[in-house]
Design an enzyme around this catalytic site. Structure first.
Site, mmCIF file in Angstrom:
data_model
loop_
_atom_site.group_PDB
_atom_site.id
_atom_site.type_symbol
_atom_site.label_atom_id
_atom_site.label_comp_id
_atom_site.label_asym_id
_atom_site.label_seq_id
_atom_site.Cartn_x
_atom_site.Cartn_y
_atom_site.Cartn_z
ATOM 1 N N GLY A 1 -3.277 3.655 -2.234
ATOM 2 C CA GLY A 1 -3.228 2.697 -3.331
ATOM 3 C C GLY A 1 -2.985 1.302 -2.750
ATOM 4 N N ALA B 1 0.840 -1.207 0.000
ATOM 5 C CA ALA B 1 0.000 0.000 0.000
ATOM 6 C C ALA B 1 0.866 1.245 0.000
ATOM 7 C CB ALA B 1 -0.914 -0.006 1.219
ATOM 8 N N ASP B 2 0.267 2.334 -0.441
ATOM 9 C CA ASP B 2 0.932 3.638 -0.326
ATOM 10 C C ASP B 2 -0.131 4.695 -0.093
ATOM 11 O OD1 ASP B 2 3.671 5.004 -0.715
ATOM 12 O OD2 ASP B 2 2.246 6.282 -1.784
ATOM 13 N N THR B 3 0.146 5.567 0.862
ATOM 14 C CA THR B 3 -0.831 6.592 1.243
ATOM 15 C C THR B 3 -0.252 7.974 1.006
ATOM 16 O OG1 THR B 3 -1.731 5.108 2.930
ATOM 17 C CG2 THR B 3 -2.221 7.472 3.170
#
Ligand SMILES: Cc1cn([C@H]2C[C@H](O)[C@@H](COP(=O)(O)OP(=O)(O)OP(=O)(O)O)O2)c(=O)[nH]c1=O
Length: 184
Positions: free
Chosen positions: A103, A66-68
Site C-alpha cells: 500500500g 508504505a506497508d507490505t
C-alpha cells in the site's frame, strides 16, 4: 521537503532511485490498534496511518509511506514472530502462488493525498526441508513480511513472479514515480 515515513532500509534504498534527497522519519503507529481488513484494504490502511502520522507535523512536506503484506489464501502473513513462525509461513508458501501487496500513501502537501495498492504474484519452488533450514539459518526472514526477502537469499525460493519485483521488496517505484509526477 521529501519525507520517507519508514525505517525500512530497503525502502530508503529504492526511494533514492527516484528521489535524490529526502529525510527519513519512521512513523510511530500501533498496527495492532487498527482493524484487520482484507489484504488490499489492510495495507492501504496501514500505509495511510503511517503517512498521516507524519502529515500532522509536516503539512507542507511531500510524505511517502508504505506497508507490505504477503497474502496466501486470504491469510495475511506479516513479519514472522520467530523462526518457528517463519518456518510455518514458508512451508505454507512452498510450491504455491501467493500475493504481495504494498500500500502506498503520498501526501503532496496542502492536504493533497494520493494512494495506491500494487500487487505482485509470486510462485515458490517446492521447498524441501534442507532448502528451508538453509534459508532459515540466514536470519534474513526476521524483518520481512512472509518471512522471505526476494532481494536476498530469498531469491532462491522464487520460481516465477508476475508483476513489479520492487513491489515485493516493499516499494513499487515505477508506480510511485508516476504518482509523484502526476501521471496517476
Ligand atoms: C516479501 C518481502 C518483504 N520485504 C520487507 C519490506 C518491508 O520492509 C517489510 C514489511 O514490513 P512493513 O511493515 O511493510 O515495513 P517495515 O516495518 O519494514 O518498515 P516501515 O513500516 O517503517 O515502513 O518486509 C522485503 O524486504 N522483501 C520481500 O521479499
Amino acid at each position: 521537503m521529501f519525507i520517507l515515513a519508514s525505517q525500512s532500509p530497503r525502502r530508503q534504498e529504492l526511494l533514492q532511485r527516484i528521489v535524490p534527497a529526502f529525510e527519513v522519519k519512521p512513523a510511530k503507529i500501533d498496527e495492532r490498534a487498527l482493524p484487520v481488513l482484507p489484504p488490499k484494504e489492510y495495507v492501504q490502511q496501514l500505509a495511510t496511518a503511517k503517512g498521516e502520522a507524519l502529515a500532522k507535523d509536516y503539512p507542507d512536506a511531500t510524505i511517502i509511506a508504505a506497508d507490505t503484506m504477503v497474502s496466501f489464501h486470504d491469510e495475511l502473513l506479516g513479519k514472522p514472530k520467530d523462526e518457528a513462525d517463519a518456518r510455518r509461513m514458508l512451508q505454507e508458501l512452498s510450491g504455491q502462488t501467493h500475493q504481495v501487496y504494498t500500500g502506498l500513501y503520498v501526501h503532496l502537501g496542502n492536504q493533497v493525498v494520493k494512494t495506491a495498492v500494487v500487487q505482485t504474484d509470486v510462485l515458490f519452488w517446492d521447498l524441501d526441508e534442507a532448502m528451508l533450514e538453509t534459508y532459515l539459518e540466514t536470519d534474513e526472514y526476521a524483518d520481512k513480511a512472509g518471512a522471505y526477502g526476494i532481494q536476498g537469499d530469498g531469491a532462491l525460493l522464487v520460481k516465477e513472479i508476475h508483476g513489479d519485483f520492487y513491489n515485493v521488496m516493499g516499494l513499487p517505484i515505477s508506480t510511485l514515480y508516476r504518482m509523484l509526477t502526476n501521471e496517476i
